[in-house]
Design a protein around this motif. Structure first.
Motif, PDB file in Angstrom:
ATOM      1  N   GLU A   1     -15.422   5.713  -1.571  1.00 35.94           N
ATOM      2  CA  GLU A   1     -16.750   5.789  -2.160  1.00 35.94           C
ATOM      3  C   GLU A   1     -17.316   4.377  -2.261  1.00 35.94           C
ATOM      4  OE1 GLU A   1     -16.438   8.016  -5.788  1.00 35.94           O
ATOM      5  OE2 GLU A   1     -15.173   9.529  -4.826  1.00 35.94           O
ATOM      6  N   GLU A   2     -18.604   4.255  -2.504  1.00 34.90           N
ATOM      7  CA  GLU A   2     -19.297   2.974  -2.350  1.00 34.90           C
ATOM      8  C   GLU A   2     -18.655   1.832  -3.123  1.00 34.90           C
ATOM      9  OE1 GLU A   2     -23.846   1.157  -2.639  1.00 34.90           O
ATOM     10  OE2 GLU A   2     -23.477   3.287  -2.971  1.00 34.90           O
ATOM     11  N   THR A   3     -18.276   2.044  -4.374  1.00 38.12           N
ATOM     12  CA  THR A   3     -17.713   0.963  -5.195  1.00 38.12           C
ATOM     13  C   THR A   3     -16.225   1.180  -5.486  1.00 38.12           C
ATOM     14  OG1 THR A   3     -18.368   2.109  -7.222  1.00 38.12           O
ATOM     15  CG2 THR A   3     -19.935   0.506  -6.284  1.00 38.12           C
ATOM     16  N   GLU A   4     -15.597   2.097  -4.782  1.00 35.14           N
ATOM     17  CA  GLU A   4     -14.199   2.440  -5.055  1.00 35.14           C
ATOM     18  C   GLU A   4     -13.258   1.340  -4.569  1.00 35.14           C
ATOM     19  OE1 GLU A   4     -11.494   6.465  -4.721  1.00 35.14           O
ATOM     20  OE2 GLU A   4     -12.828   5.954  -3.050  1.00 35.14           O
ATOM     21  N   THR A   5     -12.423   0.843  -5.477  1.00 29.28           N
ATOM     22  CA  THR A   5     -11.464  -0.188  -5.115  1.00 29.28           C
ATOM     23  C   THR A   5     -10.262   0.442  -4.416  1.00 29.28           C
ATOM     24  OG1 THR A   5     -10.237  -0.027  -7.193  1.00 29.28           O
ATOM     25  CG2 THR A   5     -12.130  -1.568  -7.109  1.00 29.28           C
ATOM     26  N   LEU A   6      -9.514  -0.386  -3.703  1.00 26.58           N
ATOM     27  CA  LEU A   6      -8.299   0.098  -3.049  1.00 26.58           C
ATOM     28  C   LEU A   6      -7.310   0.604  -4.101  1.00 26.58           C
ATOM     29  CD1 LEU A   6      -6.520   0.478  -0.546  1.00 26.58           C
ATOM     30  CD2 LEU A   6      -5.822  -1.920  -0.776  1.00 26.58           C
ATOM     31  N   GLU A   7      -7.180  -0.120  -5.208  1.00 27.75           N
ATOM     32  CA  GLU A   7      -6.269   0.295  -6.277  1.00 27.75           C
ATOM     33  C   GLU A   7      -6.618   1.688  -6.790  1.00 27.75           C
ATOM     34  OE1 GLU A   7      -5.051  -1.078 -10.809  1.00 27.75           O
ATOM     35  OE2 GLU A   7      -5.939  -2.550  -9.448  1.00 27.75           O
ATOM     36  N   ALA A   8      -7.912   1.942  -7.029  1.00 26.21           N
ATOM     37  CA  ALA A   8      -8.349   3.252  -7.523  1.00 26.21           C
ATOM     38  C   ALA A   8      -8.136   4.335  -6.473  1.00 26.21           C
ATOM     39  CB  ALA A   8      -9.822   3.188  -7.920  1.00 26.21           C
ATOM     40  N   PHE A   9      -8.425   4.024  -5.225  1.00 27.81           N
ATOM     41  CA  PHE A   9      -8.240   4.986  -4.131  1.00 27.81           C
ATOM     42  C   PHE A   9      -6.789   5.435  -4.050  1.00 27.81           C
ATOM     43  CE2 PHE A   9      -7.244   5.757   0.389  1.00 27.81           C
ATOM     44  CZ  PHE A   9      -8.183   6.742   0.708  1.00 27.81           C
ATOM     45  N   LEU A  10      -5.864   4.482  -4.118  1.00 22.59           N
ATOM     46  CA  LEU A  10      -4.450   4.815  -4.030  1.00 22.59           C
ATOM     47  C   LEU A  10      -3.991   5.597  -5.254  1.00 22.59           C
ATOM     48  CD1 LEU A  10      -3.024   1.447  -2.632  1.00 22.59           C
ATOM     49  CD2 LEU A  10      -3.388   3.560  -1.362  1.00 22.59           C
ATOM     50  N   LYS A  11      -4.398   5.144  -6.422  1.00 25.16           N
ATOM     51  CA  LYS A  11      -3.915   5.750  -7.668  1.00 25.16           C
ATOM     52  C   LYS A  11      -4.424   7.171  -7.859  1.00 25.16           C
ATOM     53  CE  LYS A  11      -3.736   4.962 -12.674  1.00 25.16           C
ATOM     54  NZ  LYS A  11      -4.127   4.043 -13.786  1.00 25.16           N
ATOM     55  N   THR A  12      -5.715   7.398  -7.626  1.00 24.71           N
ATOM     56  CA  THR A  12      -6.318   8.692  -7.957  1.00 24.71           C
ATOM     57  C   THR A  12      -6.309   9.691  -6.804  1.00 24.71           C
ATOM     58  OG1 THR A  12      -8.551   7.936  -7.354  1.00 24.71           O
ATOM     59  CG2 THR A  12      -7.836   7.591  -9.634  1.00 24.71           C
ATOM     60  N   LYS A  13      -6.222   9.199  -5.575  1.00 20.87           N
ATOM     61  CA  LYS A  13      -6.316  10.116  -4.436  1.00 20.87           C
ATOM     62  C   LYS A  13      -5.002  10.252  -3.674  1.00 20.87           C
ATOM     63  CE  LYS A  13     -11.293   9.490  -3.816  1.00 20.87           C
ATOM     64  NZ  LYS A  13     -12.381   8.963  -2.958  1.00 20.87           N
ATOM     65  N   VAL A  14      -4.373   9.134  -3.384  1.00 18.09           N
ATOM     66  CA  VAL A  14      -3.183   9.194  -2.520  1.00 18.09           C
ATOM     67  C   VAL A  14      -1.927   9.541  -3.314  1.00 18.09           C
ATOM     68  CG1 VAL A  14      -1.720   7.924  -0.917  1.00 18.09           C
ATOM     69  CG2 VAL A  14      -4.202   7.555  -0.907  1.00 18.09           C
TER      70      VAL A  14
ATOM     71  N   ALA B   1      -1.627  10.415  -6.712  1.00 14.66           N
ATOM     72  CA  ALA B   1      -1.773  11.163  -7.961  1.00 14.66           C
ATOM     73  C   ALA B   1      -0.715  12.247  -8.113  1.00 14.66           C
ATOM     74  CB  ALA B   1      -3.171  11.768  -8.045  1.00 14.66           C
ATOM     75  N   ALA B   2      -0.364  12.902  -7.043  1.00 17.79           N
ATOM     76  CA  ALA B   2       0.590  14.015  -7.121  1.00 17.79           C
ATOM     77  C   ALA B   2       1.925  13.694  -6.455  1.00 17.79           C
ATOM     78  CB  ALA B   2      -0.016  15.253  -6.478  1.00 17.79           C
ATOM     79  N   LYS B   3       2.147  12.435  -6.107  1.00 17.68           N
ATOM     80  CA  LYS B   3       3.376  12.074  -5.412  1.00 17.68           C
ATOM     81  C   LYS B   3       4.513  11.854  -6.414  1.00 17.68           C
ATOM     82  CE  LYS B   3       1.777  11.706  -1.097  1.00 17.68           C
ATOM     83  NZ  LYS B   3       0.506  12.403  -1.230  1.00 17.68           N
ATOM     84  N   ALA B   4       5.682  12.370  -6.090  1.00 23.79           N
ATOM     85  CA  ALA B   4       6.854  12.232  -6.956  1.00 23.79           C
ATOM     86  C   ALA B   4       7.757  11.113  -6.454  1.00 23.79           C
ATOM     87  CB  ALA B   4       7.624  13.552  -6.995  1.00 23.79           C
ATOM     88  N   GLY B   5       8.639  10.670  -7.328  1.00 21.55           N
ATOM     89  CA  GLY B   5       9.584   9.632  -6.962  1.00 21.55           C
ATOM     90  C   GLY B   5      10.807   9.687  -7.851  1.00 21.55           C
TER      91      GLY B   5
ATOM     92  N   VAL C   1       0.838  -1.200   0.000  1.00 19.90           N
ATOM     93  CA  VAL C   1       0.000   0.000   0.000  1.00 19.90           C
ATOM     94  C   VAL C   1       0.876   1.255   0.000  1.00 19.90           C
ATOM     95  CG1 VAL C   1      -1.659   1.340   1.355  1.00 19.90           C
ATOM     96  CG2 VAL C   1      -1.972  -1.127   1.079  1.00 19.90           C
ATOM     97  N   ALA C   2       1.901   1.273   0.841  1.00 21.66           N
ATOM     98  CA  ALA C   2       2.743   2.460   0.980  1.00 21.66           C
ATOM     99  C   ALA C   2       3.541   2.773  -0.273  1.00 21.66           C
ATOM    100  CB  ALA C   2       3.695   2.286   2.169  1.00 21.66           C
ATOM    101  N   THR C   3       3.703   1.791  -1.155  1.00 18.94           N
ATOM    102  CA  THR C   3       4.444   2.010  -2.401  1.00 18.94           C
ATOM    103  C   THR C   3       3.527   1.998  -3.619  1.00 18.94           C
ATOM    104  OG1 THR C   3       4.928  -0.367  -2.482  1.00 18.94           O
ATOM    105  CG2 THR C   3       6.603   1.057  -1.516  1.00 18.94           C
ATOM    106  N   ASN C   4       2.218   1.935  -3.394  1.00 14.60           N
ATOM    107  CA  ASN C   4       1.255   1.897  -4.492  1.00 14.60           C
ATOM    108  C   ASN C   4       1.584   0.772  -5.475  1.00 14.60           C
ATOM    109  OD1 ASN C   4      -0.984   2.645  -6.011  1.00 14.60           O
ATOM    110  ND2 ASN C   4       0.179   4.112  -7.247  1.00 14.60           N
ATOM    111  N   SER C   5       1.821  -0.410  -4.944  1.00 12.27           N
ATOM    112  CA  SER C   5       2.181  -1.540  -5.808  1.00 12.27           C
ATOM    113  C   SER C   5       1.252  -2.719  -5.530  1.00 12.27           C
ATOM    114  CB  SER C   5       3.647  -1.933  -5.591  1.00 12.27           C
ATOM    115  OG  SER C   5       3.941  -2.113  -4.221  1.00 12.27           O
ATOM    116  N   ILE C   6      -0.050  -2.492  -5.733  1.00 10.52           N
ATOM    117  CA  ILE C   6      -1.020  -3.568  -5.556  1.00 10.52           C
ATOM    118  C   ILE C   6      -1.689  -3.947  -6.874  1.00 10.52           C
ATOM    119  CG2 ILE C   6      -1.481  -2.885  -3.168  1.00 10.52           C
ATOM    120  CD1 ILE C   6      -4.221  -1.863  -4.201  1.00 10.52           C
ATOM    121  N   ALA C   7      -1.263  -3.306  -7.976  1.00 10.38           N
ATOM    122  CA  ALA C   7      -1.808  -3.646  -9.298  1.00 10.38           C
ATOM    123  C   ALA C   7      -0.926  -4.694  -9.968  1.00 10.38           C
ATOM    124  CB  ALA C   7      -1.891  -2.400 -10.166  1.00 10.38           C
ATOM    125  N   GLU C   8      -1.471  -5.424 -10.934  1.00 10.40           N
ATOM    126  CA  GLU C   8      -0.705  -6.425 -11.672  1.00 10.40           C
ATOM    127  C   GLU C   8       0.498  -5.782 -12.369  1.00 10.40           C
ATOM    128  OE1 GLU C   8      -3.473  -8.266 -14.319  1.00 10.40           O
ATOM    129  OE2 GLU C   8      -4.468  -9.419 -12.735  1.00 10.40           O
TER     130      GLU C   8
END
Length: 532
Positions: free
Chosen positions: A478-491, A493-497, A265-272
């Protein structure tokens, strides 16, 4: 995002994550923009008692209360208000291990951590029985080994859980685990995202001859996926967490997760096709799979993300402990010479010097096996440094070989995934102490895995931040929001690396080192046998 932090604290628009790592317990309070508001930490160490790596219950509670108090004190100092409510809380900890309790809730035997390689017999039997890799550190292996050993306590078991599950239970009264944490206890059915019912039946049949009063399903916690809410902080739990009595009960608590899941979760690496590697006292890489592996491998664990997706895990018990000991020796030398060097400056100087070494470390060899190493089938370990008369023995190569060997066992597992199974991995995201010195850890990891290695600007927040994000997801999704979408679009989205690509000379040098590493395991074996 601009918001009033003080108002967010007072109105409970915050999330708190607390993670029990192997050397540090950390609490991180985050706000509406997911950035840390305050934090607190407590250093601790496992003990080796009667041939068991363990932490005492008193140490667990002292550490929890201390790091929480430091975090709450920081809130009061920075924002001038007491911390009386929180939007949601999450607890995370070292995965696996063995914690069992009787009907009265009393612990039956000291906590056996993931670090114990004492379940080889159980691991082999269960792997064959299930046709599914059951590593020695998994909770079910510890349970079955205790049964095989005919330990007195097994007839009294009423509840088995993990460290994170124990904390959650004591603070909420609920016996639950997040699915990522649960996947290191017992295999998960990917369709139901619960413990595999067929395998539970197989286990019960296996232990039937012992005439125990319980079946496996009776003693295991309930499994929940990220976002599910079943627990809240009890009155008793609030007093346990905050000894000042300021924190109010009733705060929602998310499913407890393991450090592997919070790292994802902390590295946004839960997608395939994504993965992350956590490198510190131990090192493990998590790769989210597009398909199941072709067969069972001793070196590869199959676990899940906190959302229940299949993950291949290559885990090494030993990473930076021996390297840290050498840096400590150099620090002692510096002080003997009258030099007062900052420890972080010493790390930076030595790590960067390693980049000037020969690609293959000049023929040097080392093993940082402070404890056993299941990846190479060692029940015990001995830290070891070896050189021949024609090795290029200089400081750059010396530090470089200890950085290389910190990843040696991990590479054995990752080669199975990337070379034998042709798993597609576009990049791997790093976090943990190995990456604290800018670029160096990334470059060494890129050499080992031959894939780009990225470190996010948030990587230093670690697992405590990851479990805080899971708490926030449960509260704010949000009601149908997946964890992957929550991390990608909200957490994120603006983080640099920062991304480091593998360099061909480094990759070739690491491969040369690994040939020595594999051939030299006989030396490590001899050291274990003769250095008691």
């Amino acid at each position: 995002m601009s918001y009033d932090i003080k108002d967010a604290i007072l109105s409970g628009r915050t999330s708190l994550g607390i993670e029990f790592g192997s050397t540090r317990i950390k609490a991180v309070l985050i706000g509406e923009d997911f950035s840390p508001i305050a934090s607190g930490s407590y250093d601790w160490e496992n003990s080796y008692v009667n041939h068991i790596w363990t932490y005492g219950l008193d140490d667990i509670w002292q550490g929890l209360q201390d790091c929480y108090r430091k975090m709450a004190d920081e809130v009061k100092a920075r924002y001038g208000v007491p911390l009386q409510t929180i939007g949601a809380i999450g607890f995370s900890g070292m995965m696996h291990g063995y914690m069992v309790f009787d009907e009265a809730g009393e612990q039956l035997v000291p906590f056996r951590t993931w670090r114990n390689n004492i379940t080889e017999q159980a691991s082999k039997v269960l792997t064959e029985q299930f046709n599914f890799q059951i590593p020695q550190r998994w909770s079910i292996a510890h349970l079955y080994q205790a049964i095989l050993n005919q330990e007195e306590h097994i007839s009294q078991i009423h509840f088995q859980t993990t460290l994170a599950g124990y904390i959650h239970w004591k603070l909420t009264g609920q016996k639950v685990l997040g699915v990522g944490e649960a996947s290191g206890v017992f295999p998960i059915d990917l369709a139901t995202k619960k413990f595999n019912a067929n395998m539970i039946g197989q286990f019960n049949a296996l232990i039937a001859e012992h005439n125990l009063s319980w079946s496996l399903e009776d003693i295991l916690p309930e499994v929940l996926v990220a976002g599910e809410q079943k627990s809240s902080l009890s009155e008793e739990g609030a007093k346990l967490l905050d000894v000042t009595g300021e924190l109010k009960a009733g705060i929602p608590i998310c499913p407890p997760e393991g450090d592997a899941g919070t790292g994802m979760v902390a590295t946004n690496s839960i997608a395939e096709r994504t993965g992350n590697v956590s490198a510190g006292t131990s090192v493990f890489a998590m790769v989210v799979l597009e398909r199941e592996l072709s067969r069972v491998y001793d070196e590869i664990d199959l676990v899940t993300t906190p959302a229940g997706s299949l993950v291949a895990m290559a885990h090494s018990n030993n990473c930076s402990s021996d390297l840290n000991a050498w840096v400590g020796l150099f620090d002692e030398f510096a002080k003997t010479m009258g030099l007062d060097l900052d420890r972080s400056q010493l790390y930076e100087k030595l790590y960067n010097l390693a980049l000037q070494g020969d690609p293959d470390c000049g023929g040097l060899l080392a093993y940082g096996y402070l404890s056993g190493e299941h990846m190479t089938h060692f029940e015990e370990g001995r830290p070891l440094f070896v050189r021949s008369s024609h090795s290029k023995f200089n400081l750059a190569n010396f530090i470089r070989v200890h950085l290389f060997t910190a990843l040696g066992a991990l590479k054995i597992g990752m080669d199975i995934l990337l070379k034998k199974e042709n798993v597609k991995l576009e990049e791997i995201l790093g976090h943990g102490g190995f990456f604290k010195t800018e670029v160096v850890g990334q470059r060494i990891m890129a050499a080992a895995l031959n894939v780009p290695v990225s470190v996010m600007e948030t990587a230093g927040e670690g697992g405590a931040w990851g479990i805080a994000l899971l708490a926030s997801y449960m509260m704010n999704k949000e009601e149908t929001e997946t964890l992957e979408a929550f991390l990608k679009t909200k957490v994120f989205a603006a983080k640099a690396g920062k991304t480091v690509l593998p360099e061909s000379t480094d990759v070739e040098g690491f491969e040369d080192f690994m040939q020595r590493y594999r051939e030299g395991l006989a030396i490590e074996r001899a050291a274990v046998e003769y250095l008691k």
